[in-house]
Design a protein around this motif. Structure first.
Motif, PDB file in Angstrom:
ATOM      1  N   THR A  10     -83.689 -26.711  53.211  1.00  0.00           N
ATOM      2  CA  THR A  10     -82.307 -27.184  53.260  1.00  0.00           C
ATOM      3  C   THR A  10     -82.015 -28.022  52.049  1.00  0.00           C
ATOM      4  OG1 THR A  10     -82.912 -29.183  54.480  1.00  0.00           O
ATOM      5  CG2 THR A  10     -82.295 -27.269  55.788  1.00  0.00           C
ATOM      6  N   ILE A  11     -80.740 -28.073  51.679  1.00  0.00           N
ATOM      7  CA  ILE A  11     -80.257 -29.032  50.686  1.00  0.00           C
ATOM      8  C   ILE A  11     -79.084 -29.729  51.350  1.00  0.00           C
ATOM      9  CG2 ILE A  11     -79.209 -29.354  48.403  1.00  0.00           C
ATOM     10  CD1 ILE A  11     -80.709 -26.909  47.473  1.00  0.00           C
ATOM     11  N   ALA A  12     -79.328 -30.951  51.882  1.00  0.00           N
ATOM     12  CA  ALA A  12     -78.409 -31.509  52.848  1.00  0.00           C
ATOM     13  C   ALA A  12     -77.401 -32.541  52.366  1.00  0.00           C
ATOM     14  CB  ALA A  12     -79.211 -32.108  53.997  1.00  0.00           C
ATOM     15  N   PRO A  13     -77.690 -33.355  51.308  1.00  0.00           N
ATOM     16  CA  PRO A  13     -76.778 -34.454  51.019  1.00  0.00           C
ATOM     17  C   PRO A  13     -75.436 -33.963  50.486  1.00  0.00           C
ATOM     18  CG  PRO A  13     -78.340 -34.216  49.266  1.00  0.00           C
ATOM     19  CD  PRO A  13     -78.762 -33.264  50.343  1.00  0.00           C
ATOM     20  N   PRO A  14     -74.434 -34.850  50.534  1.00  0.00           N
ATOM     21  CA  PRO A  14     -73.132 -34.452  50.008  1.00  0.00           C
ATOM     22  C   PRO A  14     -73.205 -34.167  48.532  1.00  0.00           C
ATOM     23  CG  PRO A  14     -73.230 -36.812  50.407  1.00  0.00           C
ATOM     24  CD  PRO A  14     -74.469 -36.210  51.003  1.00  0.00           C
ATOM     25  N   THR A  15     -72.359 -33.222  48.086  1.00  0.00           N
ATOM     26  CA  THR A  15     -72.359 -32.849  46.681  1.00  0.00           C
ATOM     27  C   THR A  15     -71.958 -34.016  45.797  1.00  0.00           C
ATOM     28  OG1 THR A  15     -71.837 -30.576  47.261  1.00  0.00           O
ATOM     29  CG2 THR A  15     -71.411 -31.247  44.993  1.00  0.00           C
ATOM     30  N   THR A  16     -70.931 -34.757  46.227  1.00  0.00           N
ATOM     31  CA  THR A  16     -70.487 -35.914  45.469  1.00  0.00           C
ATOM     32  C   THR A  16     -70.560 -37.139  46.352  1.00  0.00           C
ATOM     33  OG1 THR A  16     -69.006 -34.576  44.139  1.00  0.00           O
ATOM     34  CG2 THR A  16     -68.582 -36.946  44.196  1.00  0.00           C
ATOM     35  N   THR A  56     -72.691 -36.949  41.036  1.00  0.00           N
ATOM     36  CA  THR A  56     -72.877 -35.602  41.556  1.00  0.00           C
ATOM     37  C   THR A  56     -74.246 -35.061  41.164  1.00  0.00           C
ATOM     38  OG1 THR A  56     -70.508 -35.166  41.331  1.00  0.00           O
ATOM     39  CG2 THR A  56     -71.963 -33.255  41.582  1.00  0.00           C
ATOM     40  N   PRO A  57     -75.100 -34.702  42.131  1.00  0.00           N
ATOM     41  CA  PRO A  57     -76.365 -34.047  41.794  1.00  0.00           C
ATOM     42  C   PRO A  57     -76.113 -32.785  40.981  1.00  0.00           C
ATOM     43  CG  PRO A  57     -76.351 -34.718  44.096  1.00  0.00           C
ATOM     44  CD  PRO A  57     -74.952 -34.919  43.581  1.00  0.00           C
ATOM     45  N   THR A  58     -76.956 -32.540  40.019  1.00  0.00           N
ATOM     46  CA  THR A  58     -76.765 -31.388  39.134  1.00  0.00           C
ATOM     47  C   THR A  58     -77.651 -30.206  39.505  1.00  0.00           C
ATOM     48  OG1 THR A  58     -78.386 -32.319  37.593  1.00  0.00           O
ATOM     49  CG2 THR A  58     -76.070 -32.844  37.206  1.00  0.00           C
ATOM     50  N   GLY A  59     -78.449 -30.348  40.554  1.00  0.00           N
ATOM     51  CA  GLY A  59     -79.352 -29.267  40.942  1.00  0.00           C
ATOM     52  C   GLY A  59     -79.918 -29.514  42.323  1.00  0.00           C
ATOM     53  N   PRO A  60     -81.104 -28.995  42.614  1.00  0.00           N
ATOM     54  CA  PRO A  60     -81.718 -29.157  43.934  1.00  0.00           C
ATOM     55  C   PRO A  60     -81.912 -30.625  44.305  1.00  0.00           C
ATOM     56  CG  PRO A  60     -82.856 -27.463  42.680  1.00  0.00           C
ATOM     57  CD  PRO A  60     -81.913 -28.139  41.724  1.00  0.00           C
ATOM     58  N   VAL A  61     -81.834 -30.919  45.605  1.00  0.00           N
ATOM     59  CA  VAL A  61     -82.006 -32.269  46.125  1.00  0.00           C
ATOM     60  C   VAL A  61     -83.239 -32.304  47.019  1.00  0.00           C
ATOM     61  CG1 VAL A  61     -80.986 -34.105  47.528  1.00  0.00           C
ATOM     62  CG2 VAL A  61     -79.542 -32.750  45.982  1.00  0.00           C
ATOM     63  N   TYR A  62     -84.114 -33.250  46.755  1.00  0.00           N
ATOM     64  CA  TYR A  62     -85.318 -33.457  47.554  1.00  0.00           C
ATOM     65  C   TYR A  62     -85.257 -34.840  48.186  1.00  0.00           C
ATOM     66  CZ  TYR A  62     -86.949 -29.429  44.902  1.00  0.00           C
ATOM     67  OH  TYR A  62     -87.055 -28.174  44.347  1.00  0.00           O
ATOM     68  N   PRO A  92     -85.683 -30.693  35.410  1.00  0.00           N
ATOM     69  CA  PRO A  92     -84.333 -31.068  34.987  1.00  0.00           C
ATOM     70  C   PRO A  92     -83.281 -30.673  36.025  1.00  0.00           C
ATOM     71  CG  PRO A  92     -85.536 -30.186  33.119  1.00  0.00           C
ATOM     72  CD  PRO A  92     -86.411 -29.974  34.333  1.00  0.00           C
ATOM     73  N   GLY A  93     -82.415 -31.635  36.330  1.00  0.00           N
ATOM     74  CA  GLY A  93     -81.360 -31.409  37.303  1.00  0.00           C
ATOM     75  C   GLY A  93     -81.712 -31.778  38.729  1.00  0.00           C
ATOM     76  N   ASP A  94     -82.993 -32.018  39.019  1.00  0.00           N
ATOM     77  CA  ASP A  94     -83.408 -32.356  40.372  1.00  0.00           C
ATOM     78  C   ASP A  94     -83.012 -33.784  40.735  1.00  0.00           C
ATOM     79  OD1 ASP A  94     -84.533 -29.872  40.556  1.00  0.00           O
ATOM     80  OD2 ASP A  94     -86.621 -30.563  40.548  1.00  0.00           O
ATOM     81  N   THR A  95     -82.755 -34.004  42.013  1.00  0.00           N
ATOM     82  CA  THR A  95     -82.478 -35.339  42.549  1.00  0.00           C
ATOM     83  C   THR A  95     -83.471 -35.636  43.661  1.00  0.00           C
ATOM     84  OG1 THR A  95     -80.111 -35.300  42.038  1.00  0.00           O
ATOM     85  CG2 THR A  95     -80.813 -36.758  43.809  1.00  0.00           C
ATOM     86  N   LEU A  96     -84.066 -36.835  43.629  1.00  0.00           N
ATOM     87  CA  LEU A  96     -84.945 -37.306  44.696  1.00  0.00           C
ATOM     88  C   LEU A  96     -84.219 -38.439  45.411  1.00  0.00           C
ATOM     89  CD1 LEU A  96     -87.732 -37.231  46.123  1.00  0.00           C
ATOM     90  CD2 LEU A  96     -88.466 -39.015  44.516  1.00  0.00           C
ATOM     91  N   GLY A 119     -85.641 -34.908  32.102  1.00  0.00           N
ATOM     92  CA  GLY A 119     -84.507 -34.054  32.375  1.00  0.00           C
ATOM     93  C   GLY A 119     -83.921 -33.574  31.068  1.00  0.00           C
ATOM     94  N   THR A 120     -82.648 -33.219  31.080  1.00  0.00           N
ATOM     95  CA  THR A 120     -81.936 -32.832  29.868  1.00  0.00           C
ATOM     96  C   THR A 120     -80.593 -33.546  29.868  1.00  0.00           C
ATOM     97  OG1 THR A 120     -80.823 -30.917  30.850  1.00  0.00           O
ATOM     98  CG2 THR A 120     -83.028 -30.556  29.928  1.00  0.00           C
ATOM     99  N   ALA A 121     -79.872 -33.433  28.755  1.00  0.00           N
ATOM    100  CA  ALA A 121     -78.583 -34.113  28.655  1.00  0.00           C
ATOM    101  C   ALA A 121     -77.622 -33.656  29.747  1.00  0.00           C
ATOM    102  CB  ALA A 121     -77.973 -33.863  27.277  1.00  0.00           C
ATOM    103  N   GLY A 122     -77.611 -32.392  30.058  1.00  0.00           N
ATOM    104  CA  GLY A 122     -76.705 -31.878  31.080  1.00  0.00           C
ATOM    105  C   GLY A 122     -77.289 -31.841  32.471  1.00  0.00           C
TER     106      GLY A 122
END
Length: 215
Positions: A10-16, A56-62, A92-96, A119-122
């Motif tokens: 699952t990827i559960a948290p709110p997008t923003t 806003t997370p830019t990719g998968p959320v863990y 890059p792009g992951d959120t913990l 990560g990367t700039a974007g």
């Protein structure tokens, strides 16, 4: 095995994450279990937990929790447990997101050692308190949170404290050392024996909406 990224269920948290969402989640998680470790007494927080203003997370959320398991898949229902074991799994792009509780200790440090995470700039790598949840990070030694040899990393929404209230042994609350493009947003840093937020051989460091006292 740690180098391989586990599949998420699952990827559960709110997008923003917005200020109203923080308020709502704070109410819904008011009864969350906390670790038995008691942090130094803190003054009233001047910034909301969970990372401050909208982001806003830019990719998968863990997820990580005090009762998690490093062998789990890192989803909200099956979170990881130890920062040291899982930080290098992030791409890059992951959120913990870290669930409510108290992590670390007051004898050895750093409690969170973010080393070799890029990560990367974007697509930065983000390590943050979960929206609306109180996450206390305790540390001893030279730092409580250390960001070293890393780039494009965001650290958001933690309550960071050391043992300075009793013995002033902790030097720095958050230290960025030999790293670049690091953003420290909406953290509260207190009761450390040295600097609240410190940069050493670091560049492109953004310090935004943090609260620092008793250092």
């Amino acid at each position: 095995a740690l180098a391989e990224k586990p599949a998420l269920t699952t990827i559960a948290p709110p997008t923003t994450v917005t200020a109203p969402a923080v308020a709502a989640l704070r109410k819904s998680t008011a009864g969350s279990a906390q670790s038995s470790t008691t942090p130094p007494a803190a003054a009233p927080r001047g910034n909301p937990p969970g990372g401050g203003s909208a982001w806003t997370p830019t990719g998968p959320v863990y997820w990580l929790a005090a009762d998690g398991n490093d062998g789990a898949d890192g989803s909200e229902g099956s979170p990881w447990r130890n920062f040291g074991s899982v930080l290098r799994r992030l791409h890059p792009g992951d959120t913990l997101l870290v669930k409510a509780g108290t992590y670390g200790n007051t004898r050895t440090g750093p409690a969170i050692n973010i080393e070799g995470v890029n990560g990367t700039a974007g697509a930065p790598v983000t390590i943050a308190a979960a929206p609306g949840q109180q996450v206390n990070i305790l540390g001893g030694g030279w730092q409580v949170i250390r960001v070293a040899g890393s780039s494009y990393v965001d650290v958001r929404g933690f309550d960071v404290s050391g043992s300075a209230a009793s013995d002033r042994s902790t030097a720095n609350g958050i230290e960025v050392n030999g790293a670049h493009h690091v953003r420290l947003v909406a953290n509260t840093v207190h009761d450390v024996g040295g600097g609240g937020i410190v940069g050493v051989r670091a560049n492109h460091v953004t310090i935004d909406s943090n609260r620092v006292y008793n250092t």
